[in-house]
Design an enzyme around this catalytic site. Structure first.
Site, PDB file in Angstrom:
ATOM      1  N   HIS A  82       0.868  -1.183   0.000  1.00  0.00           N
ATOM      2  CA  HIS A  82       0.000   0.000   0.000  1.00  0.00           C
ATOM      3  C   HIS A  82       0.905   1.233   0.000  1.00  0.00           C
ATOM      4  O   HIS A  82       1.145   1.842   1.041  1.00  0.00           O
ATOM      5  CB  HIS A  82      -0.907  -0.012   1.223  1.00  0.00           C
ATOM      6  CG  HIS A  82      -1.976   1.033   1.203  1.00  0.00           C
ATOM      7  ND1 HIS A  82      -3.230   0.825   1.719  1.00  0.00           N
ATOM      8  CD2 HIS A  82      -1.992   2.309   0.730  1.00  0.00           C
ATOM      9  CE1 HIS A  82      -3.961   1.916   1.570  1.00  0.00           C
ATOM     10  NE2 HIS A  82      -3.218   2.836   0.975  1.00  0.00           N
ATOM     11  N   GLU A 141      -2.581  -1.734  -3.179  1.00  0.00           N
ATOM     12  CA  GLU A 141      -3.657  -0.948  -2.593  1.00  0.00           C
ATOM     13  C   GLU A 141      -3.303   0.534  -2.646  1.00  0.00           C
ATOM     14  O   GLU A 141      -2.126   0.898  -2.572  1.00  0.00           O
ATOM     15  CB  GLU A 141      -3.870  -1.321  -1.122  1.00  0.00           C
ATOM     16  CG  GLU A 141      -4.263  -2.748  -0.869  1.00  0.00           C
ATOM     17  CD  GLU A 141      -4.460  -3.028   0.609  1.00  0.00           C
ATOM     18  OE1 GLU A 141      -5.045  -4.081   0.919  1.00  0.00           O
ATOM     19  OE2 GLU A 141      -4.028  -2.207   1.451  1.00  0.00           O
ATOM     20  N   HIS A 166      -7.951  -5.705   7.498  1.00  0.00           N
ATOM     21  CA  HIS A 166      -7.675  -4.668   8.484  1.00  0.00           C
ATOM     22  C   HIS A 166      -7.927  -5.213   9.884  1.00  0.00           C
ATOM     23  O   HIS A 166      -9.055  -5.511  10.269  1.00  0.00           O
ATOM     24  CB  HIS A 166      -8.484  -3.391   8.273  1.00  0.00           C
ATOM     25  CG  HIS A 166      -7.792  -2.178   8.860  1.00  0.00           C
ATOM     26  ND1 HIS A 166      -6.904  -1.401   8.152  1.00  0.00           N
ATOM     27  CD2 HIS A 166      -7.826  -1.646  10.101  1.00  0.00           C
ATOM     28  CE1 HIS A 166      -6.442  -0.438   8.894  1.00  0.00           C
ATOM     29  NE2 HIS A 166      -6.978  -0.566  10.102  1.00  0.00           N
TER      30      HIS A 166
END
Length: 239
Positions: free
Chosen positions: A43, A70, A191
């Site tokens: 990410h 991401e 997450h």
């Protein structure tokens, strides 16, 4: 079986804290693959505080499993990075500039037209698209109208509630998963999933295809070692 994609941002954070190339990010990603991970997630953010843009090119050249990038597609540099590397999957996350970590999904109703445009940009290049969403049935339904292949359920709420009431924690995610099935979307999640809450989540969410786990997994590896840690996460997904 649900696939495990290891987010290696925290390895890059450790490297960047000292400078140089220790730990070696590519070597760590290859070790994750060797130990059984079925995907690698990164990410990158504009300040490159963990994953650097160059890392994405280096990883793309070496890893053999699925590569998931991401990030916020509202940043043109991110879009260019993804198109240049053509990962197996891009996950669109609505991060604000300077945000510490992801903390909400897209409002797929309000942003539907924009997301339709961005999904097409990536799908036209053969890249599978997943949209990060909260476990809200209306948001899941609107996500399907963007043309995305998958959604990724934002699971911090589940993780926070899990220790108090498992049934209450899982309920909105189960409903969102059922809605995803109804509208023909593939389902990912991520997450704050960890060794304590992962097996229960996987057992109760239908059609879960992939989980992306970074912070907890890398933290566990400090105590257990990376190989043993990945084995335990894979075992949780088989439980």
């Amino acid at each position: 079986m649900t696939r495990l994609s290891v987010n290696i941002n925290k390895i890059a954070t450790l490297r960047n804290s000292r400078g140089g190339n220790v730990p070696n990010l590519v070597a760590a990603a290859l070790a994750c693959e060797r130990f059984g991970a079925e995907g690698i997630t990164v990410h990158p953010r504009p300040d490159e505080r963990h994953i650097r843009y160059k890392d994405v090119f280096d990883l793309k050249a070496e890893i053999k499993t699925e590569f998931n990038i991401e990030g916020n597609c509202q940043e043109q540099k991110f879009v260019e990075l993804v198109l240049a590397n053509k990962p197996a999957q891009v996950t669109l996350v609505p991060d604000a500039l300077g945000q510490l970590t992801s903390n909400h999904g897209w409002d797929t109703i309000k942003n539907k037209t924009y997301l339709q445009e961005m999904v097409k940009v990536f799908k036209d290049e053969g890249i599978r698209v997943s949209i990060f969403v909260d476990p809200v049935e209306d948001m899941v339904e609107a996500a399907a109208e963007t043309g995305t292949d998958r959604i990724e359920l934002y699971t911090e709420g589940y993780a926070a509630e899990f220790g108090f009431d498992k049934n209450q924690a899982i309920e909105p995610y189960f409903k969102a998963a059922v809605k995803a099935r109804e509208v023909g979307l593939g389902l990912n999640a991520g997450h704050d999933l960890d060794l304590n809450n992962l097996a229960y989540f996987n057992q109760h969410i239908p059609d879960l295809m992939e989980v992306s786990i970074g912070h907890a997994l890398i933290s566990d590896a400090l105590y257990l070692g990376l190989e043993e840690t990945i084995k335990r996460y894979l075992a949780a997904l088989k439980a």
